[in-house]
Design an enzyme around this catalytic site. Sequence first.
Site, PDB file in Angstrom:
ATOM      1  N   VAL A 265      41.954  42.610  32.586  1.00  0.00           N
ATOM      2  CA  VAL A 265      40.971  42.921  33.621  1.00  0.00           C
ATOM      3  C   VAL A 265      41.727  42.729  34.935  1.00  0.00           C
ATOM      4  O   VAL A 265      41.957  41.602  35.366  1.00  0.00           O
ATOM      5  CB  VAL A 265      39.738  41.999  33.530  1.00  0.00           C
ATOM      6  CG1 VAL A 265      38.748  42.319  34.641  1.00  0.00           C
ATOM      7  CG2 VAL A 265      39.076  42.143  32.159  1.00  0.00           C
ATOM      8  N   PRO A 266      42.153  43.821  35.576  1.00  0.00           N
ATOM      9  CA  PRO A 266      43.227  43.749  36.579  1.00  0.00           C
ATOM     10  C   PRO A 266      42.805  43.235  37.951  1.00  0.00           C
ATOM     11  O   PRO A 266      42.795  43.963  38.945  1.00  0.00           O
ATOM     12  CB  PRO A 266      43.712  45.205  36.656  1.00  0.00           C
ATOM     13  CG  PRO A 266      42.496  46.014  36.334  1.00  0.00           C
ATOM     14  CD  PRO A 266      41.742  45.220  35.303  1.00  0.00           C
ATOM     15  N   CYS A 267      42.508  41.944  38.019  1.00  0.00           N
ATOM     16  CA  CYS A 267      42.164  41.343  39.307  1.00  0.00           C
ATOM     17  C   CYS A 267      43.355  41.354  40.267  1.00  0.00           C
ATOM     18  O   CYS A 267      43.184  41.245  41.481  1.00  0.00           O
ATOM     19  CB  CYS A 267      41.642  39.921  39.109  1.00  0.00           C
ATOM     20  SG  CYS A 267      42.695  38.851  38.114  1.00  0.00           S
ATOM     21  N   HIS A 268      44.578  41.519  39.728  1.00  0.00           N
ATOM     22  CA  HIS A 268      45.756  41.579  40.590  1.00  0.00           C
ATOM     23  C   HIS A 268      45.788  42.853  41.425  1.00  0.00           C
ATOM     24  O   HIS A 268      46.566  42.950  42.379  1.00  0.00           O
ATOM     25  CB  HIS A 268      47.034  41.485  39.750  1.00  0.00           C
ATOM     26  CG  HIS A 268      47.150  42.539  38.702  1.00  0.00           C
ATOM     27  ND1 HIS A 268      46.566  42.413  37.461  1.00  0.00           N
ATOM     28  CD2 HIS A 268      47.769  43.747  38.698  1.00  0.00           C
ATOM     29  CE1 HIS A 268      46.828  43.494  36.738  1.00  0.00           C
ATOM     30  NE2 HIS A 268      47.543  44.323  37.468  1.00  0.00           N
ATOM     31  N   ARG A 269      44.952  43.838  41.094  1.00  0.00           N
ATOM     32  CA  ARG A 269      44.915  45.088  41.852  1.00  0.00           C
ATOM     33  C   ARG A 269      43.919  45.052  43.004  1.00  0.00           C
ATOM     34  O   ARG A 269      43.628  46.084  43.606  1.00  0.00           O
ATOM     35  CB  ARG A 269      44.588  46.260  40.917  1.00  0.00           C
ATOM     36  CG  ARG A 269      45.630  46.486  39.837  1.00  0.00           C
ATOM     37  CD  ARG A 269      45.254  47.634  38.915  1.00  0.00           C
ATOM     38  NE  ARG A 269      46.053  47.604  37.691  1.00  0.00           N
ATOM     39  CZ  ARG A 269      45.746  48.210  36.564  1.00  0.00           C
ATOM     40  NH1 ARG A 269      44.625  48.932  36.510  1.00  0.00           N
ATOM     41  NH2 ARG A 269      46.521  48.128  35.501  1.00  0.00           N
TER      42      ARG A 269
END
Length: 305
Positions: A265-269
Amino acid sequence: MTKALDLSQLASDPKPISIGEEAAENYAIVRQTLKRITEDWRDQPTLELLAKEAGLQPIQLQRVFARWAGLTPKQFLQAITLDHAKALLRDTASVLDASYEVGLSGSSRLHDLFVTHEAMTPGDYRNRGAGLKIAYGFHPSPFGQVLIMTTEKGLAGLGFADPGEEDNALSDMCERWPAASFHNDPEATAKYAGRVFDPQKWQEDQPLNIVMIGTDFEIRVWQTLLKIPMGKATTYSDIAACLGKPKASRAVGTAVGRNPISFVVPCHRVLAKGGKLGGYHWGLTRKRAILGWETGLSGPVLECV
């Protein structure tokens, strides 16, 4: 302790995007370089300087780095600059609106098409995980040790641990569902670690099921994160607007920080307005590393403008 990589065995044309044990070995070698680049990118440190600080010859560092990221140190340096972050944010509002429309295909969608998800009921969350059985295990990844947590329904947690911080990472994740029962079962979690970081296994017809355990609002935020394609980024305020709560940027930021399934779940984006990196629960160096890794996977480094 991570064993040293035999530099003499590196191919002259290194294979990009390494995974598993090899990735862990490479990451241990370039970790110092990553930290130097991410902290001092404005100074544009040269390959010769980076290699000297890492105790390697320039060609050795270049090969190890390229094997790890699919990028040279110079390309990675470009991939984490503010200009690159701004480029990721171009048309950020439309990224969420059009994420499942024609035009966002190919490598940028591989990861998103690979993931299916379901959510636990609000009652399950309010019960703080009571009756929930969670298996966990630590495994090597391209970004250091990764903590994988699973239920019978699928992947429920993913976090990272720097050397010596494994207990803290486990405690942090377990505290999210304090009434659940946890048991160490690396054999059960290994199959997830093997799939999550291997792009060749990101296949739409063999989806990875994830289980979201949070409040209603948190789950809505995490579902929105899944709409951000690789090679793109969005902002906290745009997520809030997408959810119909334009004044809830701070609450969105809190929910993003609580995301228990990092990377997948790409919270880094999610970046701050203007291209600033914002925060990341597992460290800003690692956030920049993931964004650079994805740049190497999804295509050419974006030109700085």
